[in-house]
Design an enzyme around this catalytic site. Structure first.
Site, PDB file in Angstrom:
ATOM      1  N   ASN A  15       0.834  -1.207   0.000  1.00  0.00           N
ATOM      2  CA  ASN A  15       0.000   0.000   0.000  1.00  0.00           C
ATOM      3  C   ASN A  15       0.869   1.257   0.000  1.00  0.00           C
ATOM      4  O   ASN A  15       0.534   2.251  -0.651  1.00  0.00           O
ATOM      5  CB  ASN A  15      -0.947  -0.004   1.204  1.00  0.00           C
ATOM      6  CG  ASN A  15      -2.172  -0.853   0.955  1.00  0.00           C
ATOM      7  OD1 ASN A  15      -3.050  -0.472   0.176  1.00  0.00           O
ATOM      8  ND2 ASN A  15      -2.227  -2.032   1.569  1.00  0.00           N
ATOM      9  N   MET A  91       1.590  -2.361  12.299  1.00  0.00           N
ATOM     10  CA  MET A  91       0.963  -3.325  13.207  1.00  0.00           C
ATOM     11  C   MET A  91       0.943  -2.869  14.669  1.00  0.00           C
ATOM     12  O   MET A  91       1.015  -3.689  15.570  1.00  0.00           O
ATOM     13  CB  MET A  91       1.673  -4.686  13.078  1.00  0.00           C
ATOM     14  CG  MET A  91       1.609  -5.269  11.684  1.00  0.00           C
ATOM     15  SD  MET A  91      -0.079  -5.455  11.059  1.00  0.00           S
ATOM     16  CE  MET A  91      -0.598  -6.878  12.005  1.00  0.00           C
ATOM     17  N   HIS A 110      -7.873  -1.151   5.881  1.00  0.00           N
ATOM     18  CA  HIS A 110      -8.198  -2.438   6.511  1.00  0.00           C
ATOM     19  C   HIS A 110      -8.833  -3.352   5.464  1.00  0.00           C
ATOM     20  O   HIS A 110      -9.708  -2.911   4.707  1.00  0.00           O
ATOM     21  CB  HIS A 110      -9.160  -2.214   7.684  1.00  0.00           C
ATOM     22  CG  HIS A 110      -9.459  -3.473   8.411  1.00  0.00           C
ATOM     23  ND1 HIS A 110      -8.569  -4.056   9.307  1.00  0.00           N
ATOM     24  CD2 HIS A 110     -10.528  -4.304   8.379  1.00  0.00           C
ATOM     25  CE1 HIS A 110      -9.082  -5.174   9.771  1.00  0.00           C
ATOM     26  NE2 HIS A 110     -10.283  -5.354   9.229  1.00  0.00           N
ATOM     27  N   THR A 173      -5.603  -5.629  -4.387  1.00  0.00           N
ATOM     28  CA  THR A 173      -5.668  -4.801  -5.595  1.00  0.00           C
ATOM     29  C   THR A 173      -6.612  -3.615  -5.371  1.00  0.00           C
ATOM     30  O   THR A 173      -6.319  -2.478  -5.759  1.00  0.00           O
ATOM     31  CB  THR A 173      -6.202  -5.651  -6.774  1.00  0.00           C
ATOM     32  OG1 THR A 173      -5.376  -6.786  -6.874  1.00  0.00           O
ATOM     33  CG2 THR A 173      -6.206  -4.907  -8.076  1.00  0.00           C
TER      34      THR A 173
HETATM   35  C1  GRF Z   1      -3.088  -4.835   4.074  1.00  0.00           C
HETATM   36  O1  GRF Z   1      -3.945  -5.906   3.804  1.00  0.00           O
HETATM   37  C2  GRF Z   1      -3.789  -3.789   4.905  1.00  0.00           C
HETATM   38  O2  GRF Z   1      -5.134  -3.680   4.620  1.00  0.00           O
HETATM   39  C3  GRF Z   1      -3.572  -4.310   6.306  1.00  0.00           C
HETATM   40  O3  GRF Z   1      -2.275  -4.845   6.313  1.00  0.00           O
HETATM   41  C4  GRF Z   1      -1.929  -5.243   4.983  1.00  0.00           C
HETATM   42  C5  GRF Z   1      -0.665  -4.517   4.632  1.00  0.00           C
HETATM   43  O4  GRF Z   1      -0.188  -4.892   3.371  1.00  0.00           O
HETATM   44  N1  GRF Z   1      -3.770  -3.259   7.267  1.00  0.00           N
HETATM   45  P1  GRF Z   1       0.986  -4.063   2.697  1.00  0.00           P
HETATM   46  O5  GRF Z   1       2.139  -4.044   3.718  1.00  0.00           O
HETATM   47  O6  GRF Z   1       0.474  -2.695   2.401  1.00  0.00           O
HETATM   48  O7  GRF Z   1       1.340  -4.836   1.479  1.00  0.00           O
END
Ligand code: GRF
Length: 204
Positions: A15, A91, A110, A173
């Site tokens: 993300n 986290m 989320h 995605t």
């Molecule tokens: C994603 O699924 C987000 O929604 C959740 O943790 C995951 C993080 O994925 N909070 P990334 O590190 O952005 O690939």
């Protein structure tokens, strides 16, 4: 004056990458990704930030109290005049004091349609519950777990042969699109928060 964004990660950072690329491609005008802060030295997303020329800080949680950890993050945000904090797979729960300092300027993504399936393993929870549709939610961060006002959601079908992995990939995605869309709205200032509702100012 452009919006200075900090992205906080703990893991792979897809993300973060999607937001950084959207900014770079001009899809989020008037924004700069100023810094990517990771709370783990081994977060694989760090390398992706470095590749993109984004300043990267590791502010580890280990061997610090939460207050010390957050104080260091806040110092980094203040030094860079950050106006918007995007949590992207970060986290850690932020303390009420942190949230108050950046009220309505912290977003989270989320992987479910909140308020369904908050917390860890949202995709696994959706499969276990048997919902036919799930998705992702971008929301403002308040003092509750995955509970602040919703700014954007995208819908994803659950297919009969889905596993946690296939469903997570399909949701991811949509997460990347939803996060960029939400940040565009924030940067434009084209919204108002009324109680729990995020209202589009430009709607008739
Ligand atoms: C994603 O699924 C987000 O929604 C959740 O943790 C995951 C993080 O994925 N909070 P990334 O590190 O952005 O690939």
């Amino acid at each position: 004056m452009p919006c200075h964004i900090a992205i906080l990660i703990s893991g792979r950072g897809s993300n973060m990458t999607a937001l950084a690329d959207a900014v770079q491609q001009g899809a989020i005008p008037e924004a700069i990704v100023r810094v990517c802060i990771s709370d783990r030295a081994d977060a694989t997303g760090r390398a992706r930030a470095v590749e993109r020329g984004i300043e990267t800080l590791v502010i580890e949680r280990q061997r610090r109290t939460r207050a010390e950890h957050e104080a260091e993050i806040i110092r980094a945000l203040e030094e860079r005049a950050i106006n918007l904090v995007c949590l992207a797979g970060f986290m850690r729960l932020l303390s009420p004091a942190f949230v108050a300092l950046y009220r309505n300027r912290i977003l989270n993504i989320h992987p479910s349609l909140l308020p369904a399936f908050p917390g860890l393993h949202a995709q696994r929870q959706a499969l276990a519950y048997g919902v036919r549709w799930t998705g992702c939610t971008v929301h403002f961060v308040d003092d509750t777990l995955d509970g602040g006002p919703v700014i954007g959601q995208r819908l994803v079908p659950v297919l009969d042969d889905d596993t946690e992995e296939t469903l997570s990939a399909r949701i991811l995605t949509e997460e990347h699109r939803a996060y960029a869309d939400a940040v565009v709205r924030i940067v434009r200032g084209d919204y108002e928060i009324m109680g729990r509702r995020v209202i589009n100012k430009s709607s008739p």
